[in-house]
Design a protein around this motif. Structure first.
Motif, PDB file in Angstrom:
ATOM      1  N   GLU A   8       1.120  -1.238  -0.339  1.00  0.00           N
ATOM      2  CA  GLU A   8      -0.091   0.124   0.172  1.00  0.00           C
ATOM      3  C   GLU A   8       0.936   1.848  -0.261  1.00  0.00           C
ATOM      4  O   GLU A   8       0.801   2.293  -0.742  1.00  0.00           O
ATOM      5  CB  GLU A   8      -0.904  -0.255   1.383  1.00  0.00           C
ATOM      6  CG  GLU A   8      -1.712  -1.134   1.336  1.00  0.00           C
ATOM      7  CD  GLU A   8      -2.894  -0.759   0.206  1.00  0.00           C
ATOM      8  OE1 GLU A   8      -3.158   0.235  -0.304  1.00  0.00           O
ATOM      9  OE2 GLU A   8      -3.041  -2.030  -0.668  1.00  0.00           O
TER      10      GLU A   8
ATOM     11  N   SER B 149      -8.645   9.261   2.745  1.00  0.00           N
ATOM     12  CA  SER B 149      -8.920   8.448   3.946  1.00  0.00           C
ATOM     13  C   SER B 149      -9.398   7.335   3.835  1.00  0.00           C
ATOM     14  O   SER B 149      -9.347   6.481   4.208  1.00  0.00           O
ATOM     15  CB  SER B 149      -9.852   9.864   4.829  1.00  0.00           C
ATOM     16  OG  SER B 149     -11.045   9.912   4.095  1.00  0.00           O
ATOM     17  N   HIS B 150     -10.400   7.462   2.472  1.00  0.00           N
ATOM     18  CA  HIS B 150     -11.269   6.038   1.729  1.00  0.00           C
ATOM     19  C   HIS B 150      -9.746   5.172   1.605  1.00  0.00           C
ATOM     20  O   HIS B 150      -9.844   3.722   1.324  1.00  0.00           O
ATOM     21  CB  HIS B 150     -11.686   6.518   0.751  1.00  0.00           C
ATOM     22  CG  HIS B 150     -12.511   5.208  -0.099  1.00  0.00           C
ATOM     23  ND1 HIS B 150     -13.564   4.771   0.333  1.00  0.00           N
ATOM     24  CD2 HIS B 150     -11.740   4.777  -0.936  1.00  0.00           C
ATOM     25  CE1 HIS B 150     -13.663   3.503   0.016  1.00  0.00           C
ATOM     26  NE2 HIS B 150     -13.189   3.527  -1.204  1.00  0.00           N
ATOM     27  N   ASN B 151      -8.876   5.917   0.822  1.00  0.00           N
ATOM     28  CA  ASN B 151      -7.694   4.440   0.258  1.00  0.00           C
ATOM     29  C   ASN B 151      -7.450   4.210   1.869  1.00  0.00           C
ATOM     30  O   ASN B 151      -6.741   2.464   1.872  1.00  0.00           O
ATOM     31  CB  ASN B 151      -6.926   5.081  -0.599  1.00  0.00           C
ATOM     32  CG  ASN B 151      -7.186   5.258  -1.583  1.00  0.00           C
ATOM     33  OD1 ASN B 151      -8.141   5.157  -2.379  1.00  0.00           O
ATOM     34  ND2 ASN B 151      -6.486   6.762  -2.502  1.00  0.00           N
ATOM     35  N   PHE B 152      -6.956   4.579   3.317  1.00  0.00           N
ATOM     36  CA  PHE B 152      -6.285   4.232   4.051  1.00  0.00           C
ATOM     37  C   PHE B 152      -7.043   3.646   4.509  1.00  0.00           C
ATOM     38  O   PHE B 152      -6.644   2.359   4.901  1.00  0.00           O
ATOM     39  CB  PHE B 152      -5.568   5.401   4.921  1.00  0.00           C
ATOM     40  CG  PHE B 152      -5.500   5.305   6.096  1.00  0.00           C
ATOM     41  CD1 PHE B 152      -4.297   5.271   5.580  1.00  0.00           C
ATOM     42  CD2 PHE B 152      -6.505   6.010   7.288  1.00  0.00           C
ATOM     43  CE1 PHE B 152      -3.452   4.887   7.255  1.00  0.00           C
ATOM     44  CE2 PHE B 152      -5.917   5.176   8.140  1.00  0.00           C
ATOM     45  CZ  PHE B 152      -4.552   4.894   8.560  1.00  0.00           C
ATOM     46  N   GLU B 153      -8.552   3.823   4.665  1.00  0.00           N
ATOM     47  CA  GLU B 153      -9.778   3.102   5.412  1.00  0.00           C
ATOM     48  C   GLU B 153      -9.327   1.372   4.482  1.00  0.00           C
ATOM     49  O   GLU B 153      -9.423   0.605   5.113  1.00  0.00           O
ATOM     50  CB  GLU B 153     -11.054   3.482   5.466  1.00  0.00           C
ATOM     51  CG  GLU B 153     -11.894   2.483   6.232  1.00  0.00           C
ATOM     52  CD  GLU B 153     -13.806   3.114   5.518  1.00  0.00           C
ATOM     53  OE1 GLU B 153     -14.147   2.568   6.332  1.00  0.00           O
ATOM     54  OE2 GLU B 153     -13.129   4.290   5.714  1.00  0.00           O
ATOM     55  N   ASN B 154      -9.245   1.747   3.082  1.00  0.00           N
ATOM     56  CA  ASN B 154      -9.089   0.509   2.768  1.00  0.00           C
ATOM     57  C   ASN B 154      -7.714  -0.442   3.117  1.00  0.00           C
ATOM     58  O   ASN B 154      -8.033  -2.105   2.980  1.00  0.00           O
ATOM     59  CB  ASN B 154      -9.481   0.459   0.958  1.00  0.00           C
ATOM     60  CG  ASN B 154     -10.718   0.896   0.672  1.00  0.00           C
ATOM     61  OD1 ASN B 154     -12.089   0.837   1.384  1.00  0.00           O
ATOM     62  ND2 ASN B 154     -10.643   1.857  -0.447  1.00  0.00           N
ATOM     63  N   SER B 155      -6.577   0.228   2.816  1.00  0.00           N
ATOM     64  CA  SER B 155      -5.686  -0.159   3.221  1.00  0.00           C
ATOM     65  C   SER B 155      -5.166  -0.760   4.610  1.00  0.00           C
ATOM     66  O   SER B 155      -4.773  -2.395   4.774  1.00  0.00           O
ATOM     67  CB  SER B 155      -4.716   0.220   3.725  1.00  0.00           C
ATOM     68  OG  SER B 155      -4.304   1.313   1.527  1.00  0.00           O
ATOM     69  N   LEU B 156      -6.068  -0.169   5.621  1.00  0.00           N
ATOM     70  CA  LEU B 156      -6.822  -0.642   6.909  1.00  0.00           C
ATOM     71  C   LEU B 156      -7.189  -2.027   7.017  1.00  0.00           C
ATOM     72  O   LEU B 156      -6.963  -3.391   7.712  1.00  0.00           O
ATOM     73  CB  LEU B 156      -6.978   0.023   7.737  1.00  0.00           C
ATOM     74  CG  LEU B 156      -5.746   1.552   8.261  1.00  0.00           C
ATOM     75  CD1 LEU B 156      -6.853   1.908   9.312  1.00  0.00           C
ATOM     76  CD2 LEU B 156      -4.306   0.579   8.894  1.00  0.00           C
ATOM     77  N   LYS B 157      -8.667  -2.515   6.358  1.00  0.00           N
ATOM     78  CA  LYS B 157      -9.121  -3.159   6.011  1.00  0.00           C
ATOM     79  C   LYS B 157      -8.596  -4.635   5.274  1.00  0.00           C
ATOM     80  O   LYS B 157      -8.799  -5.910   5.671  1.00  0.00           O
ATOM     81  CB  LYS B 157     -10.401  -2.880   5.282  1.00  0.00           C
ATOM     82  CG  LYS B 157     -11.415  -2.849   5.947  1.00  0.00           C
ATOM     83  CD  LYS B 157     -12.282  -2.320   5.555  1.00  0.00           C
ATOM     84  CE  LYS B 157     -13.731  -1.018   6.319  1.00  0.00           C
ATOM     85  NZ  LYS B 157     -14.610  -1.471   5.088  1.00  0.00           N
TER      86      LYS B 157
ATOM     87  N   CYS C 170      -6.363  -5.935   7.898  1.00  0.00           N
ATOM     88  CA  CYS C 170      -6.365  -7.231   8.933  1.00  0.00           C
ATOM     89  C   CYS C 170      -7.148  -7.900   8.361  1.00  0.00           C
ATOM     90  O   CYS C 170      -7.095  -9.940   8.618  1.00  0.00           O
ATOM     91  CB  CYS C 170      -8.011  -5.884   9.306  1.00  0.00           C
ATOM     92  SG  CYS C 170      -6.919  -4.661  10.632  1.00  0.00           S
TER      93      CYS C 170
END
Length: 146
Positions: A48, A60-68, A71
């Motif tokens: 990422e 923030s959308h890309n960051f959230e998708n990266s965290l998902k 996980c």
């Protein structure tokens, strides 16, 4: 003619987290889950970061998708490692010996169990068991070499 030589050792960092669940089987399974899950999450994080550097921006959308994604991959590979470590330990306890055959049997059992949970055909389950056993045996032989 002058020549040089590189001499030294390369060691990996060692980080241990000890969680005692009161049972060696559970302790080893959790340890495998945490170690390999962390490696998988780190792999996704590196990918990422590469994509962010390539794009030049992060949202923030890309960051959230990266965290998902981190996980999900961490949980997936951690679960596979936990199943394998648990199977290998169980085989070791049943056989009463510690050798490469435990890795082979544990890998085959883990491959079959994980494949069967995906509702695969019988042939696919057998092929995944063979693959699991082969990969685990190869990893065990590589460990003997080092």
């Amino acid at each position: 003619m002058p020549h040089g030589r590189f001499s030294g050792t390369l060691t990996s960092p060692k980080v241990d987290l000890f969680v005692d669940l009161g049972n060696p089987f559970l302790n080893l399974t959790l340890d495998g889950f945490l170690k390999i899950g962390t490696v998988a999450a780190g792999k996704v994080a590196a990918e990422e970061v590469y994509h962010v550097a390539k794009r030049g921006s992060v949202s923030s959308h890309n960051f959230e998708n990266s965290l998902k994604k981190m996980c999900k991959e961490g949980a997936y590979w951690g679960t596979i490692a936990g199943v394998y470590v648990g199977m290998e330990y169980g085989v070791e306890r049943i056989r009463g010996t510690r050798d490469w055959k435990n890795a082979m049997i544990g890998g085959a059992l883990a491959g079959a169990v994980i494949s069967a949970t995906s509702s695969n055909s019988r042939d696919k389950i057998v092929m995944d068991a063979i693959t699991g056993g082969a990969v685990a045996t190869a990893a065990e032989f590589i460990n003997y070499l080092t």
